[in-house]
Enzyme design. Structure first.
Site, PDB file in Angstrom:
ATOM      1  N   SER A 142      -2.111   5.709 -12.021  1.00  0.00           N
ATOM      2  CA  SER A 142      -0.827   5.085 -11.687  1.00  0.00           C
ATOM      3  C   SER A 142       0.296   6.021 -12.117  1.00  0.00           C
ATOM      4  O   SER A 142       0.087   6.931 -12.935  1.00  0.00           O
ATOM      5  CB  SER A 142      -0.712   3.769 -12.466  1.00  0.00           C
ATOM      6  N   TYR A 155      -1.418  -1.178 -20.560  1.00  0.00           N
ATOM      7  CA  TYR A 155      -1.742  -0.789 -19.181  1.00  0.00           C
ATOM      8  C   TYR A 155      -1.615   0.729 -19.032  1.00  0.00           C
ATOM      9  O   TYR A 155      -2.519   1.390 -18.513  1.00  0.00           O
ATOM     10  CB  TYR A 155      -0.812  -1.508 -18.200  1.00  0.00           C
TER      11      TYR A 155
HETATM   12  P1  NDP Z   1      -4.959  -6.322  -6.708  1.00  0.00           P
HETATM   13  O1  NDP Z   1      -4.730  -7.296  -7.816  1.00  0.00           O
HETATM   14  O2  NDP Z   1      -4.572  -6.724  -5.331  1.00  0.00           O
HETATM   15  O3  NDP Z   1      -6.478  -5.861  -6.686  1.00  0.00           O
HETATM   16  C1  NDP Z   1      -7.211  -5.689  -7.858  1.00  0.00           C
HETATM   17  C2  NDP Z   1      -8.680  -5.713  -7.502  1.00  0.00           C
HETATM   18  O4  NDP Z   1      -9.447  -5.523  -8.706  1.00  0.00           O
HETATM   19  C3  NDP Z   1      -9.118  -7.037  -6.898  1.00  0.00           C
HETATM   20  O5  NDP Z   1      -9.930  -6.771  -5.773  1.00  0.00           O
HETATM   21  C4  NDP Z   1      -9.940  -7.690  -7.998  1.00  0.00           C
HETATM   22  O6  NDP Z   1     -11.009  -8.423  -7.417  1.00  0.00           O
HETATM   23  C5  NDP Z   1     -10.470  -6.463  -8.716  1.00  0.00           C
HETATM   24  N1  NDP Z   1     -10.922  -6.776 -10.070  1.00  0.00           N
HETATM   25  C6  NDP Z   1     -10.208  -7.228 -11.116  1.00  0.00           C
HETATM   26  N2  NDP Z   1     -11.018  -7.439 -12.174  1.00  0.00           N
HETATM   27  C7  NDP Z   1     -12.266  -7.090 -11.781  1.00  0.00           C
HETATM   28  C8  NDP Z   1     -13.524  -7.079 -12.395  1.00  0.00           C
HETATM   29  N3  NDP Z   1     -13.704  -7.477 -13.658  1.00  0.00           N
HETATM   30  N4  NDP Z   1     -14.604  -6.667 -11.670  1.00  0.00           N
HETATM   31  C9  NDP Z   1     -14.455  -6.273 -10.387  1.00  0.00           C
HETATM   32  N5  NDP Z   1     -13.290  -6.254  -9.748  1.00  0.00           N
HETATM   33  C10 NDP Z   1     -12.206  -6.665 -10.438  1.00  0.00           C
HETATM   34  O7  NDP Z   1      -4.191  -5.001  -7.166  1.00  0.00           O
HETATM   35  P2  NDP Z   1      -4.095  -3.511  -6.549  1.00  0.00           P
HETATM   36  O8  NDP Z   1      -4.767  -3.432  -5.259  1.00  0.00           O
HETATM   37  O9  NDP Z   1      -2.698  -3.131  -6.660  1.00  0.00           O
HETATM   38  O10 NDP Z   1      -4.894  -2.689  -7.657  1.00  0.00           O
HETATM   39  C11 NDP Z   1      -5.897  -1.735  -7.372  1.00  0.00           C
HETATM   40  C12 NDP Z   1      -5.771  -0.591  -8.353  1.00  0.00           C
HETATM   41  O11 NDP Z   1      -4.566   0.119  -8.113  1.00  0.00           O
HETATM   42  C13 NDP Z   1      -5.735  -1.016  -9.826  1.00  0.00           C
HETATM   43  O12 NDP Z   1      -6.547  -0.140 -10.586  1.00  0.00           O
HETATM   44  C14 NDP Z   1      -4.275  -0.838 -10.186  1.00  0.00           C
HETATM   45  O13 NDP Z   1      -4.100  -0.612 -11.559  1.00  0.00           O
HETATM   46  C15 NDP Z   1      -3.909   0.370  -9.344  1.00  0.00           C
HETATM   47  N6  NDP Z   1      -2.483   0.536  -9.101  1.00  0.00           N
HETATM   48  C16 NDP Z   1      -1.771  -0.438  -8.454  1.00  0.00           C
HETATM   49  C17 NDP Z   1      -0.401  -0.288  -8.299  1.00  0.00           C
HETATM   50  C18 NDP Z   1       0.445  -1.355  -7.686  1.00  0.00           C
HETATM   51  O14 NDP Z   1       1.688  -1.290  -7.798  1.00  0.00           O
HETATM   52  N7  NDP Z   1      -0.103  -2.345  -7.014  1.00  0.00           N
HETATM   53  C19 NDP Z   1       0.306   0.920  -8.762  1.00  0.00           C
HETATM   54  C20 NDP Z   1      -0.546   1.875  -9.406  1.00  0.00           C
HETATM   55  C21 NDP Z   1      -1.889   1.684  -9.564  1.00  0.00           C
HETATM   56  P3  NDP Z   1     -11.655  -9.793  -7.966  1.00  0.00           P
HETATM   57  O15 NDP Z   1     -10.553 -10.555  -8.644  1.00  0.00           O
HETATM   58  O16 NDP Z   1     -12.183 -10.435  -6.728  1.00  0.00           O
HETATM   59  O17 NDP Z   1     -12.744  -9.347  -8.898  1.00  0.00           O
END
Ligand code: NDP
Length: 249
Positions: A142, A155
């Site tokens: 990030s 984070y």
């Molecule tokens: P979302 O919340 O939309 O997606 C997060 C995903 O992670 C979901 O599919 C969720 O699925 C999954 N997840 C969470 N906990 C678990 C777990 N224990 N096991 C398996 N899957 C898990 O957020 P983003 O798409 O934004 O995030 C994706 C990545 O991008 C993250 O690593 C985030 O830190 C990074 N990121 C995002 C930014 C943003 O502004 N959005 C900026 C910079 C980085 P489920 O709950 O079904 O398990």
């Protein structure tokens, strides 16, 4: 670089946001996709969208904090498609809070998902990549992996860790001449469900307002990931840092 890709791609956290957008785009480009996350209904819906016949994609309910779950996800890819070309460590959560709130459980959860989940992904995919002398890890860090702010300490700590882990892995694989590539993707604000994990009421509103004002769509990150995958194999995008044009820091 071509628009046609034919790779076996595993995506953790594929049930929403960046993971979902990436799964859909990479499937459209001709790749075979294996999706992992905890919410099965979401994964089923995405499967319907990308592969009605169940031949080009597969999913498995996966909690990345469980080593065995992540190993099983890799096994599914190897059993069904015979190889792992790209492993995208994308699952993550961002429950920002200031330290004085003592949200210790949330700190632990971020360490477990954002750091240990990435390590389990490396453990699950590296042996078969080493054996085939080919593979590509794409790890989601990030902008918060480059700088921090009040409320973002844990984070950011996890996202700095993703960069450190990724860079050491890259160096080791370069020395081993394994042809295993490592790419760090470091986005700024992206319009996903990520801010929903914030429970600190003093921070929640401000962060939601920032996201509403500046966030770009997850498809932008999916396109960036596709670009990194499409780079010829003698070259690696080591890190791509990208922000909304209107995001200041
Ligand atoms: P979302 O919340 O939309 O997606 C997060 C995903 O992670 C979901 O599919 C969720 O699925 C999954 N997840 C969470 N906990 C678990 C777990 N224990 N096991 C398996 N899957 C898990 O957020 P983003 O798409 O934004 O995030 C994706 C990545 O991008 C993250 O690593 C985030 O830190 C990074 N990121 C995002 C930014 C943003 O502004 N959005 C900026 C910079 C980085 P489920 O709950 O079904 O398990």
């Amino acid at each position: 670089m071509s628009n046609i890709q034919d790779k076996v791609v595993i995506i953790t956290g594929a049930s929403s946001g960046i993971g979902e957008a990436t799964a859909k785009l990479l499937a459209k480009k001709g790749n075979k996709i294996v999706l992992g996350a905890r919410r099965e209904e979401r994964l089923k819906e995405i499967m319907k969208d990308i592969d009605t016949e169940g031949e080009l994609a597969a999913y498995q309910v996966t909690d990345v904090t469980k080593h065995d779950d992540v190993e099983d996800l890799a096994k599914l890819a190897l059993d069904k498609f015979g190889r792992i070309d790209v492993w995208i460590n994308n699952a993550g959560l961002m429950p920002h809070s200031t330290f004085d709130k003592l949200k210790v459980k949330e700190w632990e959860r971020m360490v477990d998902v954002n750091i240990k989940g990435v390590l389990y992904g490396i453990a699950a995919a590296l042996p078969s990549m080493r054996e085939r002398k080919s593979g590509h890890f794409i790890n989601l860090s990030s902008v918060a992996g480059h700088q921090t702010h009040p409320g973002g300490g844990v984070y950011s700590g996890t996202k700095y860790a993703v960069r450190a882990i990724s860079e050491a892995l890259r160096q080791e694989e370069a020395v081993a001449k394994s042809n295993v590539r490592v790419t760090i993707i470091s986005p700024g604000a992206v319009a996903t469900e990520l801010p929903n994990t914030i429970t600190d009421e003093d921070l929640k509103q401000g962060i939601n307002q920032l996201y509403e004002a500046v966030a770009i769509s997850p498809e932008r990150i999916a396109e960036t990931i596709a670009f990194a995958i499409d780079t010829p194999s003698d070259t690696t995008m080591n890190e791509i840092l990208l922000r909304p044009t209107v995001q200041e820091v």
